[in-house]
Design an enzyme around this catalytic site. Structure first.
Site, PDB file in Angstrom:
ATOM      1  N   ASP A   1       0.874  -1.161   0.000  1.00 13.10           N
ATOM      2  CA  ASP A   1       0.000   0.000   0.000  1.00 13.10           C
ATOM      3  C   ASP A   1       0.925   1.229   0.000  1.00 13.10           C
ATOM      4  O   ASP A   1       2.146   1.123   0.090  1.00 13.10           O
ATOM      5  CB  ASP A   1      -0.941  -0.018   1.223  1.00 13.10           C
TER       6      ASP A   1
HETATM    7  C1  GLC Z   1      -4.164   4.524   0.014  1.00 17.25           C
HETATM    8  C2  GLC Z   1      -5.113   3.386   0.359  1.00 17.25           C
HETATM    9  C3  GLC Z   1      -5.263   2.365  -0.749  1.00 17.25           C
HETATM   10  C4  GLC Z   1      -5.054   3.038  -2.090  1.00 17.25           C
HETATM   11  C5  GLC Z   1      -3.602   3.460  -2.141  1.00 17.25           C
HETATM   12  C6  GLC Z   1      -3.261   4.156  -3.449  1.00 17.25           C
HETATM   13  O1  GLC Z   1      -3.457   4.903   1.174  1.00 17.25           O
HETATM   14  O2  GLC Z   1      -4.865   2.685   1.561  1.00 17.25           O
HETATM   15  O3  GLC Z   1      -6.561   1.782  -0.610  1.00 17.25           O
HETATM   16  O4  GLC Z   1      -5.353   2.139  -3.142  1.00 17.25           O
HETATM   17  O5  GLC Z   1      -3.244   4.296  -1.045  1.00 17.25           O
HETATM   18  O6  GLC Z   1      -3.920   5.377  -3.517  1.00 17.25           O
END
Ligand code: GLC
Length: 730
Positions: free
Chosen positions: A282
């Site tokens: 993430d």
């Molecule tokens: C965010 C979220 C995730 C998202 C990623 C990219 O922090 O936790 O769900 O897809 O970053 O934006």
């Protein structure tokens, strides 16, 4: 820019080859054999760009273009401008091996056309509807520069204090398992090389929704049993349906941050679930291992991530800064980088990006979006996602009724909810606009704001209410109070909305309350003041038309809750499939020592899982169970007649639950194991039959899923609290 547009318009969009798994693997291996170590490491990096929509801590994008030219970037996140994407892709193709970039984005509940937030959509219990919404979303996204979306979100949720419940499928494993498949089918259409589909990424693997206190990014503690029994099945279903990527979550598991958790990323994902796709972190979750105190420096982050099985690092640069050194000094085997790089290359081959790197890039994305039929589907989805919680008969109201439309959502267009993708709230009509457009006699006054402690407009609102027949009170939390990093400790209507409602109730006129929120709110006190409650979540671009049609009976509510509504914040977590405990709440009598309960509230949620009202009236009869189980196979046929005993055509969501009376582990009071949505004309009866097999009854124990022979109760009904029961022995 005109030249770039001309080049984009000239891109040939020939049919791309559908390659077998073996062909994809062979092509990827052939390419890998030509790559330098730097180029392989580059494919493991997801960079931002200075035009990237930031969804987390800021990052340094100053070297993005330079890195792309060196073939040191595998994918780009959140870049909305197709012309910039086109230029970056050309840069990538000019690098030594010309490996194309993969463009990823958070397209969560709609692209340009906004659909209901996922928690709302899950209340439709409608796989076909979700597939249709995702197909439209994929069409718009695949014509606006998106190759892969970071969706579906498959976190189980039990705590409405967590702002991200809005993007989940609710509290039930079985429902999320079925809806996960619908999301993948809708986005990918079993045609990843197609021009109208996009790849998917199941997230957040795993347990993020269990964050303590519902506080985003907080600690998680979960047993292996609960991991396998409740959390893994939706991910397995997504992988079985062809989902090629999974995203690690911010939290820890068994003390080890998921992003560097070898048990989860290799033993479970690869060995148990046989997942062969890409594992992406993430947003900076790899670097956050330092904050968890589970790595000593960036080099250690890179070491722990690659050995645990992380293939693709989002934004945080530990791989591109340290992997080469770790390999050259023998601390990491190059084999690990090869494996990760192959998975990224295979995904790009599956998508056809080597055949047409510009396949999803268009100079004019809006020409392919917001079509009438898309907006019509968004309205259809909205009418099937709003949940009617209370209705004393005031709804549906006749169109000649004089309406006082009051509250902060009365004339407000931010109805898309968090994770709005490429939507524009200016495409949303407000309730006032639609009520007027559709010919209602309506007077409008906000009466108050969302959070301001400002009573100065109460009088104005009360004055118009006095003139009209019915008060429609449009209230709730604003968009920025739910979603990521928006956990709440209080779950009441914010500001002075409840006070305004109380003042309006003194007029003695019927009140219809519309609640807009990304989560269940506490309605216990305020529901006494109203005659009807329509829970409107955030319903997307066509919200107001859908609500008008629901309130006037053009549409008939059918949605049912997929997340329990607590009686009070202190009751959280409250969910239907809780374990009985040694002192179950259901024992007869009120011996205070024999009930796991609170002494100051009832032992049930305010509104339970599976609950929702309709304008129709459904009756269940002829409930029968035929147990055809033999020593070789488990087969139980469960049938029930459902009759619409009203004069209004409607849809009923029939639910089937089981309860293992005595098992080798403690199992929930109820477990949803089947559901079916049935359309019934006035006075029509349909017989609904479910076929239960061994998988219906198995549970996880000691590294395996097993079937316990014995007594099971089978329940069928209209919600998790309104059920008929039969008992069988298997
Ligand atoms: C965010 C979220 C995730 C998202 C990623 C990219 O922090 O936790 O769900 O897809 O970053 O934006």
């Amino acid at each position: 820019m005109e030249q770039i547009k001309r080049e984009l318009d000239a891109v040939k969009r020939n049919t791309l080859p559908k390659r077998s798994v073996a062909e994809v693997k062979s092509l990827a291996q052939e390419l890998l054999n030509k790559m330098t170590l730097e180029e392989k490491i580059g494919q493991l990096y997801q960079s931002g760009h200075d035009s990237t929509e930031v969804t987390g801590p800021a990052f340094d994008a100053s070297k993005t273009v330079e890195n792309i030219s060196k073939g040191a970037v595998g994918s780009i996140i959140g870049l909305n401008d197709n012309l910039i994407c086109y230029q970056l892709q050309k840069k990538a193709l000019e690098s030594r091996l010309g490996i194309p970039l993969l463009f990823c984005a958070d397209i969560i509940h709609g692209c340009f056309t906004g659909f209901p937030v996922n928690l709302a959509l899950s209340c439709s219990f409608d796989e076909k509807l979700i597939e249709e919404c995702c197909k439209i979303t994929a069409y718009e996204a695949s014509h606006s520069g998106v190759d892969l979306t970071f969706s579906p979100m498959l976190d189980l949720v039990h705590d409405p204090r967590w702002g991200r419940v809005m993007e989940s499928n609710g509290e039930d494993t079985y429902l999320s398992t079925r809806l996960a498949r619908a999301y993948i089918r809708g986005y990918q259409q079993d045609n990843l090389e197609g021009y109208d589909s996009i790849a998917t990424c199941a997230k957040h693997y795993i347990g993020y929704g269990l964050a303590e206190g519902g506080r985003d990014y907080n600690s998680v503690d979960m047993s292996k049993y609960r991991l396998h029994e409740s959390y893994l099945p939706p991910f397995k279903a997504a992988f079985d349906e062809g989902c090629p990527m999974v995203m690690t979550s911010f939290n820890i598991f068994d003390g080890v941050p998921v992003t560097v958790n070898k048990y989860l990323l290799r033993d479970v994902l690869r060995d148990e679930l046989k997942f062969d796709g890409v594992v992406i972190s993430d947003y900076t979750s790899s670097g956050e291992v330092l904050n968890h105190g589970a790595a000593k420096d960036d080099k250690d982050v890179a070491y722990k991530s690659i050995t645990a099985g992380l293939d693709h690092e989002m934004i945080y640069p530990s791989y591109i800064n340290h992997l080469k050194e770790l390999i050259l000094n023998g601390e990491v085997e190059e084999r690990l980088v090869d494996e990760a790089c192959l998975r990224v290359l295979e995904l790009k081959y599956k998508l056809g990006l080597f055949d047409n790197p510009f396949k999803h890039l268009y100079s004019n994305p809006l020409d392919y979006s917001m079509k009438e039929e898309f907006l019509a589907k968004a309205k259809d989805a909205a009418t099937k996602s709003a949940v009617l919680l209370e209705n004393d008969g005031v709804l549906p109201f006749a169109k000649d009724k004089k309406i006082a439309l009051i509250g902060p959502y009365a004339d407000y267009n931010s109805l898309i909810g968090p994770w709005g993708g490429k939507t524009d709230i200016n495409d949303c009509k407000t309730l006032r606009e639609v009520f007027e457009e559709r010919g209602l006699d309506v007077l409008t006054s906000n009466g108050c704001g969302f959070t301001e402690m400002d009573y100065s407009h109460f009088e104005e609102a009360i004055e118009i209410a006095k003139k009209q027949d019915i008060i429609v009170f449009a209230c709730g939390e604003p968009r920025n109070m739910s979603g990521e990093a928006a956990s709440r400790a209080y779950l009441d209507l914010p500001g002075v909305q409840e006070e305004l409602l109380h003042e309006l109730s003194k007029l003695g006129k019927p009140i219809v309350m519309l609640v807009f929120a990304g989560r269940p709110l506490i309605l216990t006190k305020i529901r006494k003041h109203v005659n009807a409650i329509m829970y409107c979540w955030f319903l997307g671009t066509s919200t107001s038309d859908a609500i008008y049609e629901l309130l006037t009976g053009i549409a008939n509510p059918s949605a049912k809750l997929t997340m329990s509504f607590p009686y009070a914040v202190g009751q959280i977590p409250v969910y239907y499939n809780a374990l009985p405990t040694g002192r179950p709440k259901t024992l007869p009598g009120i011996d205070q020592f024999y009930h796991s309960r609170y002494i100051d509230i009832p032992n049930t949620p305010l509104y339970p899982f599976g609950y929702g009202l309709s304008y129709s009236k459904f009756e269940y009869s002829n409930f029968g169970v035929v147990n055809n189980t033999t020593k070789d196979k488990v087969e139980v046929l469960v049938s029930v007649d459902v009759t619409n005993v009203s004069e209004i055509k409607g849809d009923e969501i029939v639910q089937l639950y089981i309860h293992a009376v005595a098992s080798s582990v403690s199992r929930p009071y109820l477990e949803l194991k089947e559901f079916a949505k049935v359309a019934l004309n006035p006075n029509e009866t349909k017989r609904v039959t479910f076929k239960l097999t061994k998988d219906t009854f198995t549970h996880y124990l000691n590294d395996n899923y097993q079937l316990d022979k014995g007594k099971y109760e089978i329940f069928v009904g209209t919600s998790s609290t309104t059920l008929s029961k039969e008992t069988i022995e298997i």
